[in-house]
Design a protein around this motif. Sequence first.
Motif, short mmCIF file in Angstrom:
data_model
loop_
_atom_site.label_atom_id
_atom_site.label_comp_id
_atom_site.label_asym_id
_atom_site.label_seq_id
_atom_site.Cartn_x
_atom_site.Cartn_y
_atom_site.Cartn_z
N ALA A 111 1.71 -8.10 -0.24
CA ALA A 111 1.03 -6.83 0.00
C ALA A 111 0.38 -6.86 1.37
O ALA A 111 0.18 -7.93 1.96
N GLU A 112 0.08 -5.68 1.88
CA GLU A 112 -0.68 -5.55 3.11
C GLU A 112 -1.89 -4.66 2.85
O GLU A 112 -1.87 -3.81 1.96
N VAL A 113 -2.94 -4.88 3.63
CA VAL A 113 -4.17 -4.10 3.52
C VAL A 113 -4.62 -3.74 4.93
O VAL A 113 -4.61 -4.60 5.82
N MET A 114 -5.03 -2.51 5.12
CA MET A 114 -5.56 -2.09 6.41
C MET A 114 -7.00 -1.62 6.21
O MET A 114 -7.28 -0.81 5.31
N ILE A 115 -7.92 -2.13 7.03
CA ILE A 115 -9.30 -1.65 6.95
C ILE A 115 -9.82 -1.33 8.34
O ILE A 115 -9.40 -1.93 9.34
N ASP A 116 -10.71 -0.36 8.41
CA ASP A 116 -11.39 -0.04 9.65
C ASP A 116 -12.45 -1.10 9.91
O ASP A 116 -13.17 -1.51 9.00
N VAL A 117 -12.53 -1.54 11.17
CA VAL A 117 -13.48 -2.59 11.54
C VAL A 117 -14.62 -1.97 12.33
O VAL A 117 -14.43 -1.50 13.46
N HIS A 118 -15.78 -1.94 11.71
CA HIS A 118 -16.99 -1.43 12.38
C HIS A 118 -18.02 -2.54 12.44
O HIS A 118 -18.28 -3.22 11.44
N LEU A 119 -18.60 -2.70 13.60
CA LEU A 119 -19.60 -3.76 13.82
C LEU A 119 -20.98 -3.15 14.03
O LEU A 119 -21.12 -2.08 14.62
N SER A 120 -21.98 -3.87 13.53
CA SER A 120 -23.37 -3.47 13.71
C SER A 120 -24.10 -4.50 14.57
O SER A 120 -23.69 -5.66 14.64
N PHE A 121 -25.16 -4.06 15.20
CA PHE A 121 -26.03 -4.97 15.96
C PHE A 121 -27.29 -5.15 15.14
O PHE A 121 -28.06 -4.21 14.92
N ALA A 122 -27.50 -6.37 14.64
CA ALA A 122 -28.59 -6.65 13.72
C ALA A 122 -29.46 -7.79 14.24
O ALA A 122 -28.95 -8.77 14.78
N THR A 123 -30.76 -7.67 14.04
CA THR A 123 -31.68 -8.68 14.55
C THR A 123 -33.05 -8.55 13.91
O THR A 123 -33.42 -7.46 13.43
N LEU A 124 -33.80 -9.64 13.90
CA LEU A 124 -35.20 -9.61 13.48
C LEU A 124 -36.11 -9.18 14.62
O LEU A 124 -37.26 -8.80 14.38
N ALA A 125 -35.61 -9.24 15.85
CA ALA A 125 -36.44 -8.95 17.03
C ALA A 125 -36.84 -7.48 17.04
O ALA A 125 -36.02 -6.58 16.82
N PRO A 165 4.58 -12.96 -12.81
CA PRO A 165 3.21 -12.82 -12.29
C PRO A 165 2.48 -11.64 -12.93
O PRO A 165 3.09 -10.62 -13.26
N ILE A 166 1.16 -11.80 -13.11
CA ILE A 166 0.34 -10.74 -13.67
C ILE A 166 0.19 -9.60 -12.67
O ILE A 166 0.26 -8.42 -13.02
N TYR A 167 -0.02 -9.93 -11.40
CA TYR A 167 -0.23 -8.92 -10.36
C TYR A 167 1.11 -8.46 -9.80
O TYR A 167 1.87 -9.25 -9.24
N ARG A 168 1.41 -7.17 -9.96
CA ARG A 168 2.63 -6.60 -9.40
C ARG A 168 2.23 -5.41 -8.52
O ARG A 168 2.03 -4.29 -9.00
N PRO A 169 2.09 -5.63 -7.21
CA PRO A 169 1.64 -4.56 -6.31
C PRO A 169 2.51 -3.31 -6.37
O PRO A 169 2.01 -2.18 -6.31
N GLU A 170 3.83 -3.50 -6.49
CA GLU A 170 4.72 -2.33 -6.48
C GLU A 170 4.52 -1.48 -7.74
O GLU A 170 4.62 -0.25 -7.70
N ARG A 171 4.23 -2.14 -8.88
CA ARG A 171 3.97 -1.41 -10.13
C ARG A 171 2.66 -0.64 -10.03
O ARG A 171 2.57 0.53 -10.42
N GLU A 172 1.62 -1.28 -9.49
CA GLU A 172 0.33 -0.60 -9.34
C GLU A 172 0.45 0.59 -8.41
O GLU A 172 -0.13 1.65 -8.65
N GLN A 173 1.20 0.43 -7.32
CA GLN A 173 1.37 1.53 -6.38
C GLN A 173 2.12 2.69 -7.02
O GLN A 173 1.81 3.85 -6.78
N ALA A 174 3.10 2.38 -7.84
CA ALA A 174 3.85 3.43 -8.54
C ALA A 174 2.93 4.23 -9.46
O ALA A 174 3.03 5.47 -9.55
N ILE A 175 2.02 3.54 -10.14
CA ILE A 175 1.06 4.23 -11.01
C ILE A 175 0.16 5.14 -10.20
O ILE A 175 -0.07 6.31 -10.55
N LEU A 176 -0.37 4.63 -9.08
CA LEU A 176 -1.26 5.42 -8.24
C LEU A 176 -0.54 6.65 -7.68
O LEU A 176 -1.10 7.75 -7.66
N ASN A 177 0.69 6.46 -7.25
CA ASN A 177 1.46 7.59 -6.71
C ASN A 177 1.68 8.67 -7.76
O ASN A 177 1.58 9.87 -7.49
N ARG A 178 2.01 8.22 -8.98
CA ARG A 178 2.24 9.19 -10.06
C ARG A 178 0.97 9.97 -10.38
O ARG A 178 1.00 11.20 -10.54
N LEU A 179 -0.17 9.28 -10.45
CA LEU A 179 -1.44 9.94 -10.77
C LEU A 179 -1.84 10.94 -9.69
O LEU A 179 -2.28 12.05 -9.97
#
Length: 352
Positions: free
Chosen positions: A161-175, A41-55
């Motif tokens: 892989a896993e991804v965690m994101i913060d969930v923020h909601l807005s209240f939107a309207t034309l009114a 596979p082209i995408y290797r999450p563990e390889r990318e993470q290793a690069i980020l950790n090293r940097l």
Amino acid sequence: MTLDKLREEIDSIDDTLLKLYNERMELVHQVGELKNTTGAPIYRPEREQAILNRLKSQNNGKLTNSAIDALFLELFAVARNLELPEAVAYLGPEASFTHQAAESKFGAMSRYLPIGSIRGIFREVQKGTAKFGVIPIENSSNGIVSDTINCLDEYDLKIIAEVMIDVHLSFATLAEDIQKITKIYSKDIAFGQCRNFLQDLGLDEVELIPVESTAKAAKMALEDESAAALCPSVAAKLYNLPVLFEDVEDNTNNRTRFFIISNFENAPSGNDKTSLLVRLPDRPGSLVEFLNDFEKAHINLTKIKSHIVEGESIFFIEFNGHKDDEKIKPILQKHKDSIKILGSYVKETDDV
């Protein structure tokens, strides 16, 4: 130093960066050619993470860790798409939280395929229409996503892989007048996540209309001046729907965890997590016996959730470590008839 001189220095660095980027892409191209001969596979999450950790470990400049992630994850995405453009299926539509989670891993240049259901994402990855799928697994306020567990049980795909994101909601309207709002669109669970906000504004008595996603809610609210949406701010901006209130969720620590699924397995990274589905024999003590084997091997179980699939009780279990770790392999072998290994992947977080 004068402004003109500073700009000359920046231009010179940019020229050098361009040269180095192209040199890196040439090397990536050679790696891609080698992978094509083996089917790797082209995408290797563990390889990318290793690069980020090293940097990050050698960084002593102005860049923060999150800035390094942003810069290099986009660079990785550009490289992947130069080699082999592969579709990423996600729970649509555009600007949904799942879309945001997908872009955080695959960058803006990847080819995205919005799908209307979790089962549809699994189906398209299984068929090969998409190489990767991004699906929600749990939310800090609402718990495990049953559809995802059901599909993990049914399909022969792996969590990579896993991804965690913060969930923020807005209240939107034309009114222009909140009192004239007669209906609010959003995903069903979002109404519960914003209950206090709706009560405080006296909107808990208006019609709450559940739709497939919070992003679709923004699109529908745009068609009616008496309607509003609980949606991500990025979705409101996408459809030019005015945002009246930001971060209206009751729980300010509201987070959602996502899985990336595909048809290959990761090599160990040194900082992994493994997910299992477990069907234990219907006899007293079977769960305790299973868990004791992990305790004896000093393996930290981070999650144990029971779930019903077609009337049968199963357990969704996670632990720190890779399935191929020496102290883990004997346990998995012992219980091989009771477990389905869903995948081992780089650990992003302990829990939601």
